[in-house]
Motif scaffolding. Sequence first.
Motif, PDB file in Angstrom:
ATOM      1  N   PRO A 191       3.553  26.058 -11.085  1.00 46.88           N
ATOM      2  CA  PRO A 191       3.622  24.612 -10.837  1.00 46.88           C
ATOM      3  C   PRO A 191       4.599  24.215  -9.736  1.00 46.88           C
ATOM      4  N   MET A 192       5.652  25.018  -9.528  1.00 47.45           N
ATOM      5  CA  MET A 192       6.643  24.656  -8.514  1.00 47.45           C
ATOM      6  C   MET A 192       6.069  24.738  -7.096  1.00 47.45           C
ATOM      7  N   ARG A 193       4.985  25.458  -6.935  1.00 50.55           N
ATOM      8  CA  ARG A 193       4.325  25.511  -5.632  1.00 50.55           C
ATOM      9  C   ARG A 193       3.826  24.123  -5.258  1.00 50.55           C
ATOM     10  N   LEU A 194       3.183  23.438  -6.196  1.00 45.49           N
ATOM     11  CA  LEU A 194       2.719  22.081  -5.936  1.00 45.49           C
ATOM     12  C   LEU A 194       3.892  21.125  -5.805  1.00 45.49           C
ATOM     13  N   PHE A 195       4.908  21.315  -6.629  1.00 50.87           N
ATOM     14  CA  PHE A 195       6.078  20.440  -6.576  1.00 50.87           C
ATOM     15  C   PHE A 195       6.709  20.457  -5.183  1.00 50.87           C
ATOM     16  N   HIS A 196       6.926  21.633  -4.651  1.00 48.75           N
ATOM     17  CA  HIS A 196       7.568  21.740  -3.339  1.00 48.75           C
ATOM     18  C   HIS A 196       6.672  21.179  -2.236  1.00 48.75           C
ATOM     19  N   PHE A 197       5.364  21.436  -2.330  1.00 43.27           N
ATOM     20  CA  PHE A 197       4.493  20.884  -1.294  1.00 43.27           C
ATOM     21  C   PHE A 197       4.430  19.366  -1.380  1.00 43.27           C
ATOM     22  N   SER A 198       4.470  18.823  -2.596  1.00 46.56           N
ATOM     23  CA  SER A 198       4.409  17.366  -2.728  1.00 46.56           C
ATOM     24  C   SER A 198       5.586  16.703  -2.021  1.00 46.56           C
ATOM     25  N   ASN A 199       6.751  17.340  -2.056  1.00 40.05           N
ATOM     26  CA  ASN A 199       7.900  16.828  -1.302  1.00 40.05           C
ATOM     27  C   ASN A 199       7.601  16.800   0.189  1.00 40.05           C
ATOM     28  N   ALA A 200       7.058  17.896   0.678  1.00 37.57           N
ATOM     29  CA  ALA A 200       6.726  17.983   2.103  1.00 37.57           C
ATOM     30  C   ALA A 200       5.650  16.964   2.461  1.00 37.57           C
ATOM     31  N   TYR A 201       4.668  16.804   1.590  1.00 38.49           N
ATOM     32  CA  TYR A 201       3.587  15.846   1.831  1.00 38.49           C
ATOM     33  C   TYR A 201       4.136  14.447   2.055  1.00 38.49           C
ATOM     34  N   LEU A 202       4.960  13.980   1.132  1.00 41.48           N
ATOM     35  CA  LEU A 202       5.463  12.607   1.232  1.00 41.48           C
ATOM     36  C   LEU A 202       6.348  12.434   2.457  1.00 41.48           C
ATOM     37  N   ALA A 203       7.205  13.406   2.699  1.00 42.76           N
ATOM     38  CA  ALA A 203       8.101  13.327   3.848  1.00 42.76           C
ATOM     39  C   ALA A 203       7.316  13.264   5.156  1.00 42.76           C
ATOM     40  N   LEU A 263       0.826  -1.206   0.000  1.00 43.39           N
ATOM     41  CA  LEU A 263       0.000   0.000   0.000  1.00 43.39           C
ATOM     42  C   LEU A 263       0.861   1.256   0.000  1.00 43.39           C
ATOM     43  N   LEU A 264       1.930   1.240   0.781  1.00 41.82           N
ATOM     44  CA  LEU A 264       2.847   2.381   0.788  1.00 41.82           C
ATOM     45  C   LEU A 264       3.557   2.509  -0.553  1.00 41.82           C
ATOM     46  N   PHE A 265       3.839   1.384  -1.191  1.00 39.96           N
ATOM     47  CA  PHE A 265       4.354   1.382  -2.564  1.00 39.96           C
ATOM     48  C   PHE A 265       3.380   2.139  -3.469  1.00 39.96           C
ATOM     49  N   LEU A 266       2.079   1.840  -3.329  1.00 39.51           N
ATOM     50  CA  LEU A 266       1.066   2.490  -4.166  1.00 39.51           C
ATOM     51  C   LEU A 266       0.924   3.974  -3.843  1.00 39.51           C
ATOM     52  N   VAL A 267       1.101   4.340  -2.580  1.00 37.22           N
ATOM     53  CA  VAL A 267       1.060   5.762  -2.225  1.00 37.22           C
ATOM     54  C   VAL A 267       2.114   6.522  -3.015  1.00 37.22           C
ATOM     55  N   VAL A 268       3.341   6.000  -3.038  1.00 34.87           N
ATOM     56  CA  VAL A 268       4.421   6.658  -3.789  1.00 34.87           C
ATOM     57  C   VAL A 268       4.145   6.591  -5.288  1.00 34.87           C
ATOM     58  N   PHE A 269       3.569   5.474  -5.740  1.00 33.83           N
ATOM     59  CA  PHE A 269       3.259   5.304  -7.166  1.00 33.83           C
ATOM     60  C   PHE A 269       2.282   6.380  -7.643  1.00 33.83           C
ATOM     61  N   PHE A 270       1.204   6.586  -6.897  1.00 34.64           N
ATOM     62  CA  PHE A 270       0.208   7.585  -7.298  1.00 34.64           C
ATOM     63  C   PHE A 270       0.708   9.009  -7.050  1.00 34.64           C
ATOM     64  N   TRP A 271       1.582   9.181  -6.067  1.00 30.64           N
ATOM     65  CA  TRP A 271       2.131  10.503  -5.750  1.00 30.64           C
ATOM     66  C   TRP A 271       3.101  10.983  -6.825  1.00 30.64           C
ATOM     67  N   THR A 272       3.805  10.076  -7.477  1.00 28.03           N
ATOM     68  CA  THR A 272       4.870  10.451  -8.412  1.00 28.03           C
ATOM     69  C   THR A 272       4.392  11.312  -9.586  1.00 28.03           C
ATOM     70  N   PRO A 273       3.290  10.968 -10.292  1.00 23.65           N
ATOM     71  CA  PRO A 273       2.881  11.816 -11.426  1.00 23.65           C
ATOM     72  C   PRO A 273       2.589  13.271 -11.063  1.00 23.65           C
ATOM     73  N   PRO A 274       1.750  13.555 -10.048  1.00 19.33           N
ATOM     74  CA  PRO A 274       1.554  14.984  -9.736  1.00 19.33           C
ATOM     75  C   PRO A 274       2.831  15.679  -9.306  1.00 19.33           C
ATOM     76  N   HIS A 275       3.670  14.971  -8.564  1.00 19.90           N
ATOM     77  CA  HIS A 275       4.953  15.531  -8.135  1.00 19.90           C
ATOM     78  C   HIS A 275       5.826  15.874  -9.341  1.00 19.90           C
ATOM     79  N   PHE A 276       6.021  14.909 -10.219  1.00 18.92           N
ATOM     80  CA  PHE A 276       6.950  15.124 -11.322  1.00 18.92           C
ATOM     81  C   PHE A 276       6.346  15.970 -12.436  1.00 18.92           C
ATOM     82  N   TRP A 277       5.057  15.834 -12.699  1.00 18.03           N
ATOM     83  CA  TRP A 277       4.439  16.653 -13.747  1.00 18.03           C
ATOM     84  C   TRP A 277       4.461  18.134 -13.381  1.00 18.03           C
ATOM     85  N   ALA A 278       4.369  18.451 -12.091  1.00 14.52           N
ATOM     86  CA  ALA A 278       4.489  19.854 -11.689  1.00 14.52           C
ATOM     87  C   ALA A 278       5.868  20.383 -12.050  1.00 14.52           C
ATOM     88  N   LEU A 279       6.902  19.586 -11.789  1.00 11.32           N
ATOM     89  CA  LEU A 279       8.265  19.982 -12.169  1.00 11.32           C
ATOM     90  C   LEU A 279       8.403  20.051 -13.682  1.00 11.32           C
TER      91      LEU A 279
END
Length: 311
Positions: A286-298, A184-200
């Motif tokens: 877009p970098m606003r979401l990118f930076h928050f996504s880092n904080a979210y996962l951490a 499940l944690l694998f899937l959390v990172v899996f689904f998190w990756t597209p919004p994180h990286f697409w923002a960048l």
Amino acid sequence: MTVTPHAADEHTRIDRPGRRDVVLAYVALTKPRIIELLLLTTVPVMFLAQKGVPDLWLVVATLIGGSLSAGSANALNCVVDADIDQKMRRTARRPLPRHHVGTREALVFGLVLGVLSTAWLGLTVNWLSSALALAANVFYVVGYTMILKRRTTQNIVWGGAAGCFPPLIGWTAVTNELAWTPFLLFLVVFFWTPPHFWALAMRYREDYSAANVPMLPSVVPSAEVGRQIVRYTWATVLTSLVVWPVADTGWFFPSMAILLGIVFLIEAYDLRARARETEELSIIKPMRLFHFSNAYLALLFVAAAVDPFIG
């Protein structure tokens, strides 16, 4: 103007990277900032698996092996992507485009790190964790970098799975077996990756166009990227909530998952709203979401580590 031999030698010394530059170049090949994020999704899961504090040496051994494995994958990625890295502003200062490290040397460096990480994890942690780290390495280099990245707009969706292995590695390091919680944690990172990286990628969409890499933001309107980001953000948040009953955590983890998820969704919807109105990046931000996504996962994974002590 006459250039003396001494002046010419001095000019050559300035242009040629020194020993310190070369050492730093090899370090840069491993992409330390990415390694930090990967380890942040490894160690907290060890606490969750242990339901407390895991053996300190096991944590250190896993950190060393995970760093070597991720460094290997990142160095090999730099070798394969050297031709497009020199075309992109974001990557033009990497060691290979700057000729601080030769292609052959970088290849050998990456392979040696891979061998060392596999042996180290197998001998000091367990062979299941070692096999998972090796699988992540191979999938990132071959599956994502060599096959998917230059061929499909879904490159980061499926290729990003390589970055989802740390929760599995952290869990198996403690238990020497797989379970539903790390998946499940694998899937959390899996689904998190597209919004994180697409923002960048939105920020550097012109780079991807110049390099002929079909990253989603470089081939579809920003409004569509925003829509996709919202979809994957929902998937991320909902999956994080499923971890609670499956892992049988206390109240702290689901509370943090809800709080962080609400903010993540607000940021995603705000980006989508801005992207519907314009293609101007200074407005879309877009970098606003990118930076928050880092904080979210951490913060989400730190919550998983803290929960056994609070919940």
